[in-house]
Design an enzyme around this catalytic site. Structure first.
Site, mmCIF file in Angstrom:
data_model
loop_
_atom_site.group_PDB
_atom_site.id
_atom_site.type_symbol
_atom_site.label_atom_id
_atom_site.label_comp_id
_atom_site.label_asym_id
_atom_site.label_seq_id
_atom_site.Cartn_x
_atom_site.Cartn_y
_atom_site.Cartn_z
ATOM 1 N N PRO A 1 39.133 89.910 83.176
ATOM 2 C CA PRO A 1 39.185 88.460 82.952
ATOM 3 C C PRO A 1 37.872 87.772 83.338
ATOM 4 O O PRO A 1 37.183 88.230 84.250
ATOM 5 C CB PRO A 1 40.317 87.999 83.874
ATOM 6 C CG PRO A 1 40.472 89.077 84.880
ATOM 7 C CD PRO A 1 39.999 90.351 84.273
ATOM 8 N N GLY B 1 32.943 91.302 84.643
ATOM 9 C CA GLY B 1 33.229 91.809 83.296
ATOM 10 C C GLY B 1 32.135 91.470 82.292
ATOM 11 O O GLY B 1 31.664 92.343 81.556
ATOM 12 N N ALA C 1 28.953 93.454 83.028
ATOM 13 C CA ALA C 1 29.075 94.869 82.649
ATOM 14 C C ALA C 1 28.846 95.013 81.147
ATOM 15 O O ALA C 1 28.154 95.934 80.689
ATOM 16 C CB ALA C 1 30.464 95.389 83.015
ATOM 17 N N ALA D 1 36.241 85.771 87.329
ATOM 18 C CA ALA D 1 37.133 86.406 88.291
ATOM 19 C C ALA D 1 36.368 87.030 89.460
ATOM 20 O O ALA D 1 36.977 87.452 90.441
ATOM 21 C CB ALA D 1 37.958 87.480 87.593
ATOM 22 N N GLY D 2 35.043 87.149 89.334
ATOM 23 C CA GLY D 2 34.272 87.862 90.365
ATOM 24 C C GLY D 2 34.355 89.364 90.170
ATOM 25 O O GLY D 2 34.067 90.140 91.084
ATOM 26 N N LEU D 3 34.743 89.787 88.963
ATOM 27 C CA LEU D 3 34.858 91.223 88.667
ATOM 28 C C LEU D 3 33.704 91.712 87.786
ATOM 29 O O LEU D 3 33.637 92.890 87.436
ATOM 30 C CB LEU D 3 36.200 91.519 87.972
ATOM 31 C CG LEU D 3 37.449 91.134 88.778
ATOM 32 C CD1 LEU D 3 38.716 91.345 87.942
ATOM 33 C CD2 LEU D 3 37.536 91.938 90.077
ATOM 34 N N LYS E 1 33.784 95.597 88.522
ATOM 35 C CA LYS E 1 33.462 95.905 89.936
ATOM 36 C C LYS E 1 34.242 94.983 90.855
ATOM 37 O O LYS E 1 34.717 93.915 90.443
ATOM 38 C CB LYS E 1 31.964 95.729 90.207
ATOM 39 C CG LYS E 1 31.360 94.343 89.918
ATOM 40 C CD LYS E 1 31.542 93.284 90.986
ATOM 41 C CE LYS E 1 30.891 91.961 90.666
ATOM 42 N NZ LYS E 1 31.333 90.846 91.520
ATOM 43 N N ASP F 1 24.254 89.678 88.686
ATOM 44 C CA ASP F 1 25.157 90.847 88.774
ATOM 45 C C ASP F 1 24.803 91.952 87.780
ATOM 46 O O ASP F 1 25.286 93.076 87.918
ATOM 47 C CB ASP F 1 26.586 90.415 88.391
ATOM 48 C CG ASP F 1 27.402 90.009 89.587
ATOM 49 O OD1 ASP F 1 26.852 90.018 90.702
ATOM 50 O OD2 ASP F 1 28.582 89.672 89.393
HETATM 51 O O1 C5P Z 1 22.841 84.759 88.107
HETATM 52 P P1 C5P Z 1 24.092 84.081 87.671
HETATM 53 O O2 C5P Z 1 23.918 83.318 86.396
HETATM 54 O O3 C5P Z 1 25.284 84.971 87.630
HETATM 55 O O4 C5P Z 1 24.423 82.995 88.795
HETATM 56 C C1 C5P Z 1 25.225 81.870 88.542
HETATM 57 C C2 C5P Z 1 24.997 80.855 89.636
HETATM 58 O O5 C5P Z 1 25.519 81.312 90.878
HETATM 59 C C3 C5P Z 1 23.541 80.551 89.931
HETATM 60 O O6 C5P Z 1 23.032 79.551 89.069
HETATM 61 C C4 C5P Z 1 23.594 80.077 91.358
HETATM 62 O O7 C5P Z 1 24.019 78.741 91.418
HETATM 63 C C5 C5P Z 1 24.709 80.918 91.957
HETATM 64 N N1 C5P Z 1 24.206 82.113 92.669
HETATM 65 C C6 C5P Z 1 23.571 81.943 93.893
HETATM 66 N N2 C5P Z 1 23.094 83.045 94.569
HETATM 67 C C7 C5P Z 1 23.264 84.287 94.062
HETATM 68 C C8 C5P Z 1 23.927 84.486 92.823
HETATM 69 C C9 C5P Z 1 24.383 83.361 92.151
HETATM 70 O O8 C5P Z 1 23.415 80.812 94.382
HETATM 71 N N3 C5P Z 1 22.792 85.326 94.754
#
Ligand code: C5P
Length: 306
Positions: free
Chosen positions: A98, A105, A108, A101-103, A12, A140
């Site tokens: 990758p 992956g 998903a 990357a903010g994608l 995404k 995500d």
């Molecule tokens: O949920 P995920 O493990 O992908 O998030 C990684 C880190 O990104 C979280 O521990 C948090 O520090 C930050 N994050 C956040 N607010 C969000 C999503 C992620 O602060 N809405």
């Protein structure tokens, strides 16, 4: 009995990402529009004796308990409440998307794992069970149970499907490094005094209604994490500028980076722009947006192969 399931999971981009405030749970309250793109990993899940095993090829990804597919298998097995027998599955992941990357992956792949393993393990799960496990795995992950174009609220894990966009040519480009999501949000906190998020509406009450017909106008594609990431990793700002110079109608960072994307009026210009960025030593790919049906993550439209 289903012995093996194989299929593709699509990455995404975020068509805009607004940070609304800090939450008591340490996360940030977001408003973002997720959009599936044609960049896919291929996963094969096989029933096997022994513990969960994950093998990855292509883009680098951890093959141990840090891998979200591995965590998805563990969580699902625990939710099923089956005796302590080995979960027994081997997963082969051919990665094109990758990491860092903010994608999305890894997310998903985790969402797909929930669907595929539920089939292999003949799990009876409600949608609520699956969404709950997905949200626990990462903010995500729930989006990838929906796919297509979708509004993400809360931590980004409250998903509201939007009408499909017409297919749009997209160029995705990556510098030589990734960015951990937690770092990008920490940098945001260092730079911006956003304050506490408004308290979430009481359980059961409706979220603000969102337009189901949403258009990716350039002024909506603002990513609030972009400026603080660019301050520390200026090459990301340079890549966005190059995408605009190459004819992108809009360009921005995706999620917490490090990938950036540009939307293009036609696929020829997108291919030319990707070649220009690749010529500067960056990874660049001309691709396009996908509809919900095309990205079809919901039931992991993998084929049963055995
Ligand atoms: O949920 P995920 O493990 O992908 O998030 C990684 C880190 O990104 C979280 O521990 C948090 O520090 C930050 N994050 C956040 N607010 C969000 C999503 C992620 O602060 N809405």
């Amino acid at each position: 009995m289903t012995r093996a399931v194989t299929g593709r999971t699509f990455a995404k981009i975020n068509l805009g990402l607004r940070v609304k405030g800090r939450r008591p749970d340490g996360y940030h309250e977001l408003q973002t529009v997720f959009q599936a793109i044609d960049l896919a990993d291929t996963l094969t899940f096989r029933a096997a004796a022994g513990p969960v095993r994950v093998r990855c090829s292509g883009e680098q990804a951890p093959a141990d308990e840090r891998n979200l597919v591995w965590q998805a298998a563990e969580r699902l097995w625990a939710t099923l409440g089956r005796p302590d027998a080995p979960a027994g599955v081997s997963v082969a992941v051919r990665k094109r998307s990758p990491p860092q990357a903010g994608l999305g992956g890894g997310s998903a792949d985790a969402a797909a794992a929930l669907g595929a393993l539920a089939r292999i393990w003949r799990a009876r799960l409600t949608e609520i069970d699956v969404s709950g496990i997905a949200a626990d795995l990462g903010a995500d992950v729930p989006y990838f149970l929906c796919g297509g174009t979708a509004l993400g609220l809360g931590r980004g894990d409250e998903i509201f499907p939007l009408a499909d966009l017409p297919p749009l040519p997209v160029v995705v480009a990556m510098p030589r490094f990734g960015i951990a999501t937690a770092d990008a949000f920490r940098w945001f906190d260092e730079d911006v005094d956003i304050g506490a998020a408004e308290p979430a509406p009481a359980a059961g009450s409706a979220r603000p209604r969102c337009p189901t017909l949403w258009r990716p106008d350039a002024d909506r594609l603002v990513n609030d994490l972009e400026a603080c990431v660019v301050r520390r990793r200026p090459v990301i700002g340079e890549m966005i500028a190059r995408l605009r110079e190459s004819g992108a109608s809009a360009a921005a960072m995706s999620g917490s980076g490090s990938a950036v994307y540009g939307l293009f009026p036609d696929s020829r210009r997108a291919s030319r722009a990707a070649a220009q960025l690749a010529g500067r030593g960056w990874t660049a790919l001309a691709t396009r947006t996908l509809t919900r049906r095309e990205s079809g993550a919901r039931l992991f439209r993998g084929r049963t192969v055995v």
